[in-house]
Design an enzyme around this catalytic site. Structure first.
Site, PDB file in Angstrom:
ATOM      1  N   SER A 134       0.783  -1.233   0.000  1.00 51.19           N
ATOM      2  CA  SER A 134       0.000   0.000   0.000  1.00 51.19           C
ATOM      3  C   SER A 134       0.813   1.281   0.000  1.00 51.19           C
ATOM      4  O   SER A 134       0.308   2.332  -0.378  1.00 51.19           O
ATOM      5  CB  SER A 134      -0.951   0.010   1.198  1.00 51.19           C
TER       6      SER A 134
ATOM      7  N   HIS B  90      -5.511  -3.958  -1.825  1.00 53.36           N
ATOM      8  CA  HIS B  90      -5.284  -2.940  -2.854  1.00 53.36           C
ATOM      9  C   HIS B  90      -5.227  -3.530  -4.268  1.00 53.36           C
ATOM     10  O   HIS B  90      -5.026  -2.792  -5.234  1.00 53.36           O
ATOM     11  CB  HIS B  90      -3.996  -2.166  -2.564  1.00 53.36           C
TER      12      HIS B  90
ATOM     13  N   LYS C 256     -12.395  -0.444  -0.303  1.00 57.40           N
ATOM     14  CA  LYS C 256     -11.517   0.304  -1.218  1.00 57.40           C
ATOM     15  C   LYS C 256     -12.172   0.342  -2.605  1.00 57.40           C
ATOM     16  O   LYS C 256     -13.053   1.150  -2.849  1.00 57.40           O
ATOM     17  CB  LYS C 256     -10.114  -0.290  -1.214  1.00 57.40           C
TER      18      LYS C 256
END
Length: 396
Positions: free
Chosen positions: A186, A214, A244
């Protein structure tokens, strides 16, 4: 009256953080978390959100959430194992398994909870975990909770991983071995070397565990890093987040049916925490449906990512070695990094500084997260501000 010991501890340590440029100030938003945000009445181009695909403000998700509230209420009312499993929780888990190309999936209240749940449900004091040194904090805490021996290997260093796996296996000390890695890291945006990791894991009989917070929605036509490398049938644990790219909140573990069955009877966050709200579940289902049926949002995200990276690099910024939309501008010294972020804010760009202990000392960076919702005009404006502030502060 509060404890004097506590007061002394808090005052001394808060002052210490502030004096070293390590104290983080939280800025409440007065708007949705979209490509443009409002803070203290000021409009800013938002480059700090994990809302990769713009789904957090998508009208289709909002509609699904509202309908779920009307049908099921605002809360599930219990933990999953008592009577907090609604029909839509089952539907979400089926949808997640389809999305991740696995036999089954289990949903949790957060991505952090997934790592608290899954690692300690399978690993214990008789086992060892080989963990990439740059793994997310939730992985580190999940490993600690398991009481397994933690063996850190150098970041994405396959020779080091192989050597430590061989040593752990041949020592005969451990009942089970597991290798854990982020799919996408990240802070730097680099991708784990999953083909090599899986090969080493198979050679030394290690379980494979990939936290793809991610990567999901971003790589592998949205299915994530594991699918990107064609390894869906060779990775034991796929961890993902719903907060996310999916744009909502929550997390999940995807894998074999037997693993999911075990987690439903032995993972503590599942057993002892009230289940995801109906609105969050319905919105997540809607988001996954969108990703299963179209790659339009991913294509826009990658287009914007390439554009911003190219612009920052041409200006002379150090953007590291990111292979994903995560785009760090590495400044270095902590106070300079925080000042740089502050000047961007003053000029109209919200790009948060990331400093120690989130990243190593001396590698402070402003982390940029372009999304599918940004326009070229927004990115051009952001680049112009970067150029102004970079020259003013002698960073470029």
């Amino acid at each position: 009256m509060t404890s004097q010991t506590l007061n002394n501890f808090l005052n001394e340590n808060l002052e210490d953080l502030k004096s070293r440029g390590l104290y983080n100030v939280i800025d409440p938003l007065e708007s949705p978390n979209g490509p443009i945000i409002q803070i203290d009445g000021k409009e800013l181009i938002n480059l700090s959100s994990n809302n990769y695909l713009g789904l957090a403000t998508d009208e289709r998700l909002k509609k699904a959430a509202k309908q779920a509230i009307d049908q099921y209420g605002v809360g599930a009312g219990a933990v999953r194992t008592i009577n907090g499993t609604l029909k839509i929780h089952v539907e979400l888990e089926q949808k997640l398994a389809e999305f991740k190309h696995t036999e089954a999936a289990i949903a949790y209240q957060s991505g952090f909870n997934c790592n608290m749940a899954a690692i300690s449900a399978v690993m214990d004091k008789n086992d060892a975990i080989l963990s990439d040194e740059l793994n997310h904090a939730s992985i580190i805490d999940g490993c600690r909770l398991s009481k397994a021996k933690i063996i850190r290997y150098n970041h994405s260093d396959m020779d080091d991983l192989r050597a430590k796996a061989k040593e752990a296996k041949e020592s005969g000390q451990y009942k089970k071995l597991m290798v854990i890695t982020d799919g996408v890291f990240s802070m730097d945006g680099d991708v784990a070397k999953l083909p090599e990791i899986v090969e080493i894991a198979e050679e030394y009989d290690m379980m494979t565990y990939v936290d793809d917070a991610h990567g999901s929605g971003v790589l592998g036509n949205g299915a994530g890093t594991v699918k990107h490398f064609g390894l869906s049938d060779r990775v034991d644990f796929q961890i993902g987040t719903l907060s996310k790219a999916i744009g909502v909140v929550g997390g999940y573990v995807a894998g074999k049916q037997a693993l999911i069955d075990w987690l439903k009877v032995r993972s503590r966050p599942f057993l002892f925490s009230t289940s995801l709200t109906p609105a969050d579940v319905a919105a997540s289902i809607q988001a996954i449906d969108i990703l299963l049926n179209s790659t339009e949002l991913q294509e826009k995200l990658w287009e914007n990512s390439r554009y911003l990276k190219k612009g920052l690099k041409e200006l002379g910024f150090n953007i590291g070695h990111s292979e994903t939309p995560i785009t760090p501008c590495i400044i270095g010294e902590e106070k300079t990094t925080q000042q740089f972020s502050k000047r961007l804010f003053e000029e109209g760009v919200y790009a948060k500084s990331i400093v120690f202990p989130t990243v190593p000392r001396g590698t402070g960076r402003v982390r940029n997260m372009p999304t599918a919702a940004h326009t070229k005009e927004m990115l051009d404006q952001a680049l112009a501000i970067y150029e102004k502030v970079g020259k003013e502060m002698g960073v470029i």
